[in-house]
Design a protein around this motif. Structure first.
Motif, PDB file in Angstrom:
ATOM      1  N   PHE A 112      -8.751   5.067  13.038  1.00  0.00           N
ATOM      2  CA  PHE A 112      -8.317   3.822  13.705  1.00  0.00           C
ATOM      3  C   PHE A 112      -7.912   2.754  12.688  1.00  0.00           C
ATOM      4  N   TYR A 113      -8.564   2.826  11.507  1.00  0.00           N
ATOM      5  CA  TYR A 113      -8.614   1.641  10.655  1.00  0.00           C
ATOM      6  C   TYR A 113      -7.545   1.582   9.570  1.00  0.00           C
ATOM      7  N   TYR A 124     -17.307  -8.775  23.940  1.00  0.00           N
ATOM      8  CA  TYR A 124     -17.900  -7.997  22.841  1.00  0.00           C
ATOM      9  C   TYR A 124     -19.058  -8.791  22.207  1.00  0.00           C
ATOM     10  N   THR A 167      -9.233  -4.024  22.926  1.00  0.00           N
ATOM     11  CA  THR A 167      -9.857  -2.729  22.631  1.00  0.00           C
ATOM     12  C   THR A 167      -8.918  -1.582  23.003  1.00  0.00           C
ATOM     13  N   PHE A 194      -6.481  -1.293  20.258  1.00  0.00           N
ATOM     14  CA  PHE A 194      -7.164  -0.696  19.100  1.00  0.00           C
ATOM     15  C   PHE A 194      -7.277   0.822  19.283  1.00  0.00           C
ATOM     16  N   ILE A 223     -15.431   6.587  24.448  1.00  0.00           N
ATOM     17  CA  ILE A 223     -14.110   5.964  24.460  1.00  0.00           C
ATOM     18  C   ILE A 223     -13.053   7.054  24.382  1.00  0.00           C
ATOM     19  N   GLU A 249     -14.017   7.941  20.266  1.00  0.00           N
ATOM     20  CA  GLU A 249     -15.191   7.250  19.699  1.00  0.00           C
ATOM     21  C   GLU A 249     -16.379   7.403  20.627  1.00  0.00           C
ATOM     22  N   GLY A 252     -23.112  -3.898  12.290  1.00  0.00           N
ATOM     23  CA  GLY A 252     -22.100  -3.726  13.327  1.00  0.00           C
ATOM     24  C   GLY A 252     -22.378  -2.577  14.281  1.00  0.00           C
ATOM     25  N   SER A 253     -23.592  -2.031  14.234  1.00  0.00           N
ATOM     26  CA  SER A 253     -23.944  -0.865  15.058  1.00  0.00           C
ATOM     27  C   SER A 253     -23.015   0.316  14.781  1.00  0.00           C
ATOM     28  N   THR A 254     -22.500   0.377  13.557  1.00  0.00           N
ATOM     29  CA  THR A 254     -21.667   1.519  13.178  1.00  0.00           C
ATOM     30  C   THR A 254     -22.495   2.808  13.170  1.00  0.00           C
ATOM     31  N   SER A 296     -20.161   5.306  21.083  1.00  0.00           N
ATOM     32  CA  SER A 296     -20.956   4.195  20.591  1.00  0.00           C
ATOM     33  C   SER A 296     -22.330   4.294  21.233  1.00  0.00           C
ATOM     34  N   ASN A 337     -21.823   5.021  16.040  1.00  0.00           N
ATOM     35  CA  ASN A 337     -20.590   5.807  16.081  1.00  0.00           C
ATOM     36  C   ASN A 337     -20.788   7.203  15.481  1.00  0.00           C
ATOM     37  N   TYR A 390     -16.439  -2.756  25.704  1.00  0.00           N
ATOM     38  CA  TYR A 390     -15.512  -1.757  25.163  1.00  0.00           C
ATOM     39  C   TYR A 390     -14.243  -1.646  26.013  1.00  0.00           C
ATOM     40  N   PHE A 418      -9.656  -4.621  15.079  1.00  0.00           N
ATOM     41  CA  PHE A 418     -11.116  -4.592  15.193  1.00  0.00           C
ATOM     42  C   PHE A 418     -11.691  -5.998  15.063  1.00  0.00           C
ATOM     43  N   ILE A 476     -11.317  -7.643  18.272  1.00  0.00           N
ATOM     44  CA  ILE A 476     -12.321  -7.186  19.251  1.00  0.00           C
ATOM     45  C   ILE A 476     -13.588  -8.029  19.117  1.00  0.00           C
TER      46      ILE A 476
END
Ligand code: SAH
Ligand code: TRP
Length: 334
Positions: free
Chosen positions: A47-48, A65, A225, A228, A264, A294, A173-175, A296, A178, A218, A56, A59
């Motif tokens: 995505f990035y 969010y 989003t 994204f 997602i 994704e 970031g609660s990564t 989450s 993921n 989300y 992001f 978002i």
């Protein structure tokens, strides 16, 4: 996909760059594997690109969010206390992105005079490039070493220490959500190797709550989003000469109550064949067929603790906000 432009920009502000940039072959392999199996999936790191990283950040500003604001509020309170308790000289931040929340941790350490080194790690060279000049100016005398690399592909280059004293590894970031459970296990194991006694892993994690709060986070009303999510199709179109028509995929975010996670997807609005020229591949979509782009996961304290313990880490402290929406924990080597 080359961080060459970043190199000059970062060097100009005294930031040392270590780049193991994502390669065309890695994207090709992921796309081949993910789109030629059923159900179709794509790994989220794609995505990035520059536009994805900007989306992001957008978002994070959407009213729906909540995680960014909740995490920032917790860190604002915790930062000064943690700085006193840990006296860290070094902060390694994994998935640092545009480092917007990093000062909540770095400022108190800098003010106490202990901070010597900051090491951001992210696949997004553009986010790194945009964030570093500001941080270099904010923390004069602090060594900044930026790593453009995949935090799931081994953290061995980060083991090296150039400063004495306690180290904080931050993963915000609660990564963590993921990552699939086996990926969390491998990740915790790799982070453990970065930690000596007295060092900590500072983890930010979104917590299990009503889907009526989680789902809109989300699927924001402004459609940021959704944009994204579709960005991964634009990346594949550009890098692999594909012809995805993003208009023929809808964004979807659904709560999976069994696995306590948001899923997602991009869902095909009609049957279609997508050509990926660089791979010599034709991908067929049935009407309504989806790509999982994704997950989450949302956490409970015992889930974090159990995964940590299994990987040789121990839960040292747990903090959450008053209504239990978001949590931050401190883990250490067991
Ligand atoms: N920490 C920031 C950004 C979170 S978004 C915050 O809390 O707001 C996730 C970040 O992790 C993005 O900047 C993305 O580029 C990066 N990222 C995603 N997968 C990655 C991977 N496998 N390796 C390294 N960075 C990754
Ligand atoms: N770590 C973020 C989270 O799980 C990543 C994220 C937020 C995300 N919104 C997204 C990933 C939308 C894909 C699509 O909250």
């Amino acid at each position: 996909m080359s961080p060459k432009t970043s190199l000059a920009a970062l060097e100009a502000v005294g930031v040392e760059l270590h780049a193991a940039p994502e390669t065309w072959t890695a994207l090709a392999a992921d796309v081949l594997e993910g789109l030629s199996t059923t159900p179709k999936t794509l790994p989220p790191k794609w995505f990035y690109d520059a536009r994805g990283s900007e989306l992001f950040d957008a978002i994070c500003e959407q009213p729906e969010y909540y995680p960014t604001r909740r995490e920032a509020a917790l860190l604002r309170t915790l930062g000064p206390a943690l700085a006193g308790e840990l006296g860290a000289t070094e902060v390694i931040e994994l998935g640092s992105g545009s480092s917007t929340k990093s000062p909540l941790l770095l400022d108190p350490l800098h003010q106490r005079g202990t901070l010597r080194r900051y090491v951001p790690v992210d696949v997004s060279a553009s986010a790194m490039e945009a964030a570093m000049p500001g941080l270099a100016a904010r923390y004069p005398g602090v060594e900044i070493t930026a790593h453009v690399s995949d935090f799931t592909a081994g953290l061995a280059p980060l083991r090296e220490r150039t400063v004495d004293g306690p180290r904080v590894v931050a993963f915000l970031g609660s990564t963590i959500g993921n990552l699939q459970p086996p990926e969390v296990h491998a990740f915790f194991g790799a982070v453990r190797e970065l930690l000596a006694p007295g060092d900590v892993l500072l983890l930010g994690h979104d917590l299990v709550k009503s889907p009526s709060i989680v789902e809109p986070a989300y699927d924001d009303a402004a459609g940021v989003t959704a944009d994204f999510n579709r960005n991964v199709l634009r990346v594949i179109n550009r890098e692999l000469q594909a012809d995805f028509d993003e208009e023929r995929f809808t964004h979807e975010a659904t709560w999976n109550p069994m696995l306590e996670r948001i899923e997602i997807r991009l869902r095909a609005t009609e049957p279609q064949v997508v050509r990926i020229a660089s791979l010599g591949l034709e991908v067929t979509f049935l009407e309504g067929e989806s790509i999982l782009t994704e997950i989450s996961r949302k956490f409970r304290p015992e889930v974090i603790e159990r995964s940590a313990v299994r990987a040789g880490l121990a839960l040292r402290a747990w903090y959450e906000d008053a209504d239990g929406w978001y949590g931050v924990s401190l883990l250490e080597r067991a």
